[in-house]
Design a protein around this motif. Structure first.
Motif, PDB file in Angstrom:
ATOM      1  N   ALA A 162     -30.698  24.638 -15.094  1.00 39.22           N
ATOM      2  CA  ALA A 162     -31.611  25.153 -16.115  1.00 39.22           C
ATOM      3  C   ALA A 162     -32.428  24.045 -16.771  1.00 39.22           C
ATOM      4  O   ALA A 162     -32.933  24.212 -17.873  1.00 39.22           O
ATOM      5  CB  ALA A 162     -30.806  25.903 -17.185  1.00 39.22           C
ATOM      6  N   GLU A 196     -33.965  25.273 -20.305  1.00 39.79           N
ATOM      7  CA  GLU A 196     -34.110  26.708 -20.550  1.00 39.79           C
ATOM      8  C   GLU A 196     -32.830  27.305 -21.132  1.00 39.79           C
ATOM      9  O   GLU A 196     -31.732  26.831 -20.862  1.00 39.79           O
ATOM     10  CB  GLU A 196     -34.450  27.439 -19.256  1.00 39.79           C
ATOM     11  CG  GLU A 196     -35.797  27.090 -18.667  1.00 39.79           C
ATOM     12  CD  GLU A 196     -36.101  27.942 -17.447  1.00 39.79           C
ATOM     13  OE1 GLU A 196     -36.590  29.071 -17.621  1.00 39.79           O
ATOM     14  OE2 GLU A 196     -35.844  27.471 -16.333  1.00 39.79           O
ATOM     15  N   VAL A 200     -29.940  29.867 -21.121  1.00 32.83           N
ATOM     16  CA  VAL A 200     -29.234  30.596 -20.068  1.00 32.83           C
ATOM     17  C   VAL A 200     -28.539  31.805 -20.676  1.00 32.83           C
ATOM     18  O   VAL A 200     -27.866  31.694 -21.697  1.00 32.83           O
ATOM     19  CB  VAL A 200     -28.201  29.692 -19.363  1.00 32.83           C
ATOM     20  CG1 VAL A 200     -27.394  30.493 -18.347  1.00 32.83           C
ATOM     21  CG2 VAL A 200     -28.907  28.528 -18.676  1.00 32.83           C
ATOM     22  N   THR A 211     -31.791  32.165 -16.173  1.00 29.27           N
ATOM     23  CA  THR A 211     -32.616  31.417 -17.117  1.00 29.27           C
ATOM     24  C   THR A 211     -33.667  32.340 -17.706  1.00 29.27           C
ATOM     25  O   THR A 211     -33.834  33.484 -17.274  1.00 29.27           O
ATOM     26  CB  THR A 211     -33.306  30.243 -16.420  1.00 29.27           C
ATOM     27  OG1 THR A 211     -34.215  30.762 -15.427  1.00 29.27           O
ATOM     28  CG2 THR A 211     -32.289  29.329 -15.745  1.00 29.27           C
ATOM     29  N   SER A 214     -30.638  27.970 -26.857  1.00 24.27           N
ATOM     30  CA  SER A 214     -31.581  27.207 -26.020  1.00 24.27           C
ATOM     31  C   SER A 214     -32.075  25.989 -26.770  1.00 24.27           C
ATOM     32  O   SER A 214     -32.115  25.961 -27.997  1.00 24.27           O
ATOM     33  CB  SER A 214     -32.779  28.079 -25.635  1.00 24.27           C
ATOM     34  OG  SER A 214     -33.511  28.407 -26.793  1.00 24.27           O
TER      35      SER A 214
END
Length: 446
Positions: free
Chosen positions: A145, A165, A167, A228, A439
């Motif tokens: 990610a 990103e 997840v 993601t 995030s």
């Protein structure tokens, strides 16, 4: 009266006084009227928005003087190749490749990159074809990610950004009608390859996937996965539930068991002793067991197996646990494989293109394991799998083999299974479940 002297500049007070007064007035007036502009706080960008901006930045980075518009060039690191060497294959010079590597090395150890890793570059070529190309941007995924992006600023410097990103861990409930093959439908609807293979293996123990499944049949798959923000699956979890034509499978691991198994709603083990077919996708029965006209010799003769037409390279699965007896070339059968199973049964596979990893005489195999791949070796008119079954040394009709199922759960195992079944049923009723992780989006050093 004072005498006029031409060597001296005359003093004119009035214009200076008026100018100064006007300046003071303007300053005073500006002090009352002017208010500093207020900038609205910029909203926090999501990872998907940031990725879109990076792409836009590459496209709008401008065409440097003497260079063409940037062109996207994918790069894959080759065996024994360094990152710098891989970047240089885009056409940029040694100094620039070294600068790009140094920029990334500030936040990521380039020695960890392995052969096969891919990344994208945006490259401008020199007009007239003279000189080195210039890197405008580069994007490289460094984890499931995370990714690094190098972009060229307007002053020509390289800027590095690190993107991570968010997840989301989710339990997916996938419901669909079969369209084409079961395997292709599940993949098209968003199932992962791992989950689809497991579902097809389960269904293969109950149905002939070529003859018993129709376009109107609906199925349900429930499985875990991590995705993601951009929708890319970074981790595929287990198949928790599968249903087809009224046959339902719940995943559960009994106490003391080495692995999870699948049970029906009452707690009965749904694992069949034999899968109905050794293929799980992309096939059709092209020749059944019995007398037929041989496609090569033209003579009427007994066909002591079933032929499955399938593309070269289609995986062949072991229909049950067993031991490999033969894996060799055998006359018209071409590449041949024979496996001994329990209860006096043996299976044979002909015209194979190649064998599965580690498959050789004496090797133990498990039900559903890939043991070979469809081909057209030997006396064959096209890619297909010839499949035979023996009982007590005699060939029998594979479609007539009866399967046996496992035991029924009891006591503490049955109680634990019922609790897990109730949880899965709640997830199905809710249409799925999501559990998001926090995030972060941070600029890199440099």
């Amino acid at each position: 009266m004072a005498q006029f002297d031409p060597r001296r500049q005359p003093m004119r007070l009035a214009p200076h006084v008026f100018t100064a007064a006007a300046a003071v007035c303007v300053a005073l007036l500006a002090g009352r009227v002017y208010q500093p502009a207020r900038a609205d706080e910029a909203p926090v960008l999501t990872a998907e928005q940031m990725a879109a901006l990076e792409v836009s930045a590459f496209a709008s980075a401008g065409t440097p003087a003497g260079l063409t518009a940037p062109e996207a060039i994918p790069v894959q690191i080759r065996r024994g190749e360094t990152f710098e060497q891989a970047v240089r294959r885009t056409g940029i010079g040694a100094d620039e490749a070294r600068a790009v590597a140094a920029t990334i090395a500030g936040v990521f150890d380039l020695s960890e990159l392995r052969a096969g890793l891919k990344f994208e570059t945006a490259i401008s070529q020199p007009r007239g074809g003279r000189g080195d190309a210039r890197l405008i941007g580069l994007t490289m995924r460094t984890g499931p990610a995370t990714q690094l992006t190098v972009s060229r600023t307007f002053d020509g410097a390289l800027r590095l950004r690190s993107l991570e990103e968010r997840v989301t861990h989710e339990t997916v409930v996938l419901k669909a009608d079969v369209s084409g093959s079961l395997y292709a439908t599940a993949q098209r609807m968003g199932s992962t390859p791992k989950v689809t293979r497991r579902a097809v293996q389960l269904f293969s123990g109950k149905f002939d996937l070529d003859r018993d499944i129709r376009a109107s049949d609906d199925f349900v798959l429930v499985f875990d996965r991590s995705v993601t923000e951009s929708g890319r699956t970074v981790e595929s979890g287990e198949l928790l539930y599968a249903e087809l034509k009224g046959q339902a499978f719940y995943r559960f691991k009994p106490a003391g068991a080495s692995e999870a198994q699948y049970f029906d709603a009452s707690g009965k083990n749904m694992r069949s002793s034999f899968m109905r077919t050794p293929l799980d996708r992309g096939f059709r029965v092209s020749s059944s067991y019995g007398f037929r006209r041989h496609p090569i010799s033209g003579y009427q003769r007994m066909h002591q197996g079933i032929d499955f037409a399938a593309g070269t390279g289609t995986p062949v699965l072991a229909p049950a646990d067993g031991v490999v007896v033969e894996a060799r070339r055998w006359g018209g059968y071409g590449n041949w494989l024979r496996i001994r199973h329990s209860n006096g049964l043996e299976t044979g596979y002909g015209h194979l293109s190649r064998y599965g990893s580690g498959i050789r005489a004496g090797q133990r195999v498990r039900q559903g394991q890939v043991v070979a791949y469809v081909g057209s070796t030997g006396a064959s008119t096209g890619p297909h799998l010839h499949y035979e079954i023996w009982r007590g040394g005699q060939r029998i009709n594979p479609s007539g083999v009866r399967t046996e199922e496992g035991t029924i759960l009891a006591g503490a195992d049955l109680a634990a299974f019922r609790a897990e079944k109730a949880r899965i049923d709640r997830v199905i009723a809710a249409g799925g479940e999501r559990r998001a992780a926090p995030s972060t989006l941070r600029p890199a050093q440099g």
